[in-house]
Design an enzyme around this catalytic site. Structure first.
Site, PDB file in Angstrom:
ATOM      1  N   LYS A  10       0.836  -1.209   0.000  1.00  0.00           N
ATOM      2  CA  LYS A  10       0.000   0.000   0.000  1.00  0.00           C
ATOM      3  C   LYS A  10       0.870   1.259   0.000  1.00  0.00           C
ATOM      4  CE  LYS A  10      -2.851   0.824   3.637  1.00  0.00           C
ATOM      5  NZ  LYS A  10      -2.868   2.195   4.167  1.00  0.00           N
ATOM      6  N   ARG A  15       2.692   5.968  -3.267  1.00  0.00           N
ATOM      7  CA  ARG A  15       3.737   6.839  -3.814  1.00  0.00           C
ATOM      8  C   ARG A  15       3.762   6.764  -5.331  1.00  0.00           C
ATOM      9  NH1 ARG A  15       4.209   5.766   1.303  1.00  0.00           N
ATOM     10  NH2 ARG A  15       5.411   7.133   2.664  1.00  0.00           N
ATOM     11  N   ASP A 316       2.605  -0.646  11.850  1.00  0.00           N
ATOM     12  CA  ASP A 316       1.297  -1.099  11.361  1.00  0.00           C
ATOM     13  C   ASP A 316       0.983  -2.542  11.757  1.00  0.00           C
ATOM     14  OD1 ASP A 316       0.885   1.374  10.260  1.00  0.00           O
ATOM     15  OD2 ASP A 316       1.651   0.816   8.288  1.00  0.00           O
TER      16      ASP A 316
HETATM   17  C1  S3P Z   1       2.738   5.295   6.059  1.00  0.00           C
HETATM   18  C2  S3P Z   1       3.432   5.726   7.168  1.00  0.00           C
HETATM   19  C3  S3P Z   1       3.097   5.345   8.540  1.00  0.00           C
HETATM   20  C4  S3P Z   1       2.137   4.151   8.560  1.00  0.00           C
HETATM   21  C5  S3P Z   1       1.012   4.289   7.570  1.00  0.00           C
HETATM   22  C6  S3P Z   1       1.570   4.415   6.155  1.00  0.00           C
HETATM   23  C7  S3P Z   1       3.200   5.716   4.734  1.00  0.00           C
HETATM   24  O1  S3P Z   1       2.475   6.439   9.173  1.00  0.00           O
HETATM   25  O2  S3P Z   1       1.605   3.957   9.847  1.00  0.00           O
HETATM   26  O3  S3P Z   1       0.165   3.153   7.608  1.00  0.00           O
HETATM   27  O4  S3P Z   1       2.817   5.084   3.727  1.00  0.00           O
HETATM   28  O5  S3P Z   1       3.954   6.685   4.658  1.00  0.00           O
HETATM   29  P1  S3P Z   1       3.325   7.684   9.780  1.00  0.00           P
HETATM   30  O6  S3P Z   1       3.918   8.411   8.681  1.00  0.00           O
HETATM   31  O7  S3P Z   1       2.286   8.454  10.524  1.00  0.00           O
HETATM   32  O8  S3P Z   1       4.322   7.061  10.674  1.00  0.00           O
END
Ligand code: S3P
Length: 659
Positions: A10, A15, A316
């Site tokens: 994901k 990105r 996560d």
């Molecule tokens: C993500 C970053 C994480 C993660 C989220 C996805 C990302 O969050 O918990 O599920 O794709 O950049 P944070 O940037 O708040 O740490």
């Protein structure tokens, strides 16, 4: 050994969806996650005028971007749904490109902190207004205050890949120097992708401990090159299936998963719990390492203790780890994880409350949990708060057996893993043949031909806010297909073909439609040829098995009013409410003739009675799932009842059955 693949990662998919369209040349990225979160990112870029084509292919979504950037006439409203990554990365993109837009999301996303990304962007000179509550979505970005953004040196107090990515994207798009440091390195997918697209970044891929990244535009001609890659599988999704295999004592092989060190901290936790893990590397693509893992369960899971700079690398997976801790020997401890309070739900609170209600001894701390593992049956309600990772974690606990859980919302898994509940099936203790869990309640409506099932079931569903499904649709679709192929009389051929047949219920505005071999036959299902053949086709065991599986699958995703002839006996023997409609055969024949809206004679009536009696005999005498009332079904004789009275009677029964 169970072999699985999981949908595209994901984080990398977001990105790709958000950055590839900004390149100056064309991109093709395959294998993107097709969850609702990534679709929100694709949708938002389209609203911003980016040239993105999106196609569902085997193995995930494929996006094709012509390149060329963004173009809007007036500030569009971008619905980020449940996705924090979409909202926060887009904030950086809008700030850096000076494109005006409003970012919004669902109630969960509206309640999550945005200050952490908005403050640094404002420090760079972005103009931001809050359309609702301060520091929450909806947020309006209004282009730049001055000609371009200012350079920024950001020292983050928490490790956040989303904040880091937003600042980097703003810097790259505005071509100003930015530097981000964080107390512990968060996932570095943005850095890797930008570097792959030719952006000069100083960072240390995959290091652990404190993190730092710098973008310096001097000597860069300023064009992002197109991106070509296939997204590897999502380790966060894989973690749930691995967790299920550990609890169920089965070995699992997960092929082609993203092995970015910032994402796979959970493997070391599982090893500490006693799992054996073989890692087999595959060639890196798009700057992202990938691996195939074989995970062997230990005899007994041991408790674990985690904290410090490991936390961003397991962030996560903590809901899953907490659930595994509930079944491990000893007391597990999770520290330094206050960030979990601002995810899709307050995950520390939800985990503590839910595990506690199930009978697990848990202590909630401001930044973590301690969980005392236990054996024995766990029972109770799981309130997911619409959080996909909570629903899936408890799904894993349930699949291992010895847990009677009512998970209030399974469909929230769709944001990251739309097929999760099906993927979990092979891991279910006792599978195959175990009774699969359902989303929630089912009302089973059975009865003989022309007893008024369809109109009744449809109205009951409408009044309860459930989804109406008619098993007859599936039998008719298979019959239609057999007629179309010219094999309707050739029962062995039907039986041979039907297990591999692409036939399923597809959501429609007031219930389900059905699709078979890629076609929706629509009114063709009602043809007299189909009607003449359907009861014979529906006696075939292979056909019944396929139909039963599709109906149960619908039951895993929706609350249903399901009608047919064996719903309460075979398909949903554990339905919360079962009704069996009967009516005098003369009355049933009259209703059927009245439906045709043409005058009819006594002879017509006689013929219709004979037809219905013949159908009754066939339905009652077939060897497999014959028509009969389930012992716990409530019989309603509708002979002298109006349709409204029948519906009211069922709603009254539902009110007490659901209490
Ligand atoms: C993500 C970053 C994480 C993660 C989220 C996805 C990302 O969050 O918990 O599920 O794709 O950049 P944070 O940037 O708040 O740490």
């Amino acid at each position: 050994m169970i072999r699985v693949r999981v949908p595209g990662d994901k984080s990398i998919s977001h990105r790709a969806a958000l950055i590839a369209p900004l390149a100056s040349s064309a991109s093709v990225v395959r294998g993107l996650s097709d969850g609702a979160d990534v679709r929100a990112s694709v949708g938002a870029m389209r609203r911003l005028g980016a040239a993105v084509e999106c196609e569902e292919e085997e193995g995930g979504l494929t996006i094709r971007c012509a390149g060329g950037g963004l173009e809007v006439a007036s500030a569009p409203r971008l619905d980020c749904g449940n996705s924090g990554t979409t909202a926060r990365l887009l904030a950086g993109i809008l700030a850096g490109s000076g494109v005006p837009a409003v970012l919004d999301g669902d109630p969960s996303l509206r309640s999550r902190p945005m200050r952490r990304v908005i403050y640094p962007l404002q420090a760079m000179g972005a103009r931001v207004e809050y359309d609702g509550e301060p520091e929450r979505l909806p947020v309006r970005l209004r282009g730049r205050a001055t000609g371009t953004l200012r350079t920024l040196r950001h020292r983050g107090r928490v490790a956040s890949a989303q904040v880091k990515s937003a600042i980097l994207l703003a810097g790259v798009l505005a071509r100003v120097r930015v530097e981000v440091s964080e107390p512990a390195l968060s996932r570095d997918h943005t850095e890797r992708m930008l570097a792959e697209m030719g952006v000069p970044l100083a960072f240390d891929p995959g290091r652990t401990g404190a993190g730092e990244v710098r973008f310096d535009p001097s000597d860069w001609e300023g064009a992002l090159e197109g991106l070509r890659m296939t997204v590897p599988g999502d380790p966060s999704s894989a973690a749930f299936l691995i967790g299920a295999s550990l609890l169920g004592g089965r070995t699992v092989r997960v092929a082609d998963v993203a092995a970015n060190p910032g994402r796979i901290g959970f493997l070391s936790v599982l090893e500490a719990m006693g799992a054996g893990i073989d890692r087999d590397p595959a060639p890196t693509e798009g700057g992202e390492p990938r691996e195939t893992w074989t995970v062997h369960p230990p005899d007994d899971l041991r408790a674990f203790s985690i904290g410090g700079d490991l936390i961003p690398r397991v962030i996560d997976e903590i809901p899953l780890l907490a659930v595994l801790a509930a079944r491990a020997r000893g007391r597990s401890e999770i520290r330094d994880a206050a960030e979990l309070r601002v995810k899709e739900s307050d995950r520390l609170a939800v985990l503590a409350r839910t595990l506690g209600k199930l009978g697990v001894v848990v202590e909630e701390k401001p930044d973590g949990l301690t969980i005392q593992g236990r054996a024995g049956r766990l029972r109770g309600d799981v309130e997911t708060r619409g959080d996909h990772r909570i629903a899936m974690a408890f799904g894993v606990l349930e699949a291992a057996g010895d847990a009677d859980l009512r998970i209030d919302d399974r469909s929230c898994a769709d944001v990251s893993y739309p097929d999760f509940w099906d993927a979990l099936e092979p891991f279910r203790r006792g599978s195959p043949g175990g009774s699969p869990p359902r989303t929630g309640r089912v009302v089973a409506v059975d009865g003989p031909a022309a007893s008024g099932k369809s109109s009744t079931a449809r109205s009951v569903a409408q009044r309860l806010g459930f989804v109406h499904v008619n098993s007859g649709l599936l039998y008719r679709a298979i019959t239609w297909w057999a007629l179309d192929r010219g094999i309707a009389e050739d029962e062995p051929s039907i039986e041979a073909a039907v297990p591999g047949l692409d036939v399923d219920l597809v959501p429609a505005h007031d219930g389900f439609d059905v699709s078979v071999a890629g076609i929706r036959p629509g009114r063709g299902l009602e043809s007299s040829e189909v009607t003449a053949r359907v009861s014979a086709v529906s006696t075939l065991p292979a056909v019944r098995e396929v139909v039963l599986e599709r109906l149960r699958r619908a039951g895993r995703r929706h609350e249903l009013v399901c009608e047919g002839r064996d719903i309460g006996t075979a398909v949903f023997p554990d339905a919360e409410l079962k009704v069996f409609l009967v009516a005098d055969v003369g009355e049933r024949a009259r209703r059927r003739l009245r439906q045709r809206a043409a005058p009819f004679t006594e002879d017509d009536l006689e013929r219709e009675i004979l037809r219905i009696e013949a159908r009754d005999r066939l339905d009652r005498s077939r060897p497999l799932s014959p028509l009969r009332r389930a012992p716990d079904a409530i019989e309603i004789d509708t002979t002298s009842m109006s349709p409204d009275l029948v519906v009211d009677a069922i709603l009254e029964l539902a009110a007490s059955a659901f209490r």
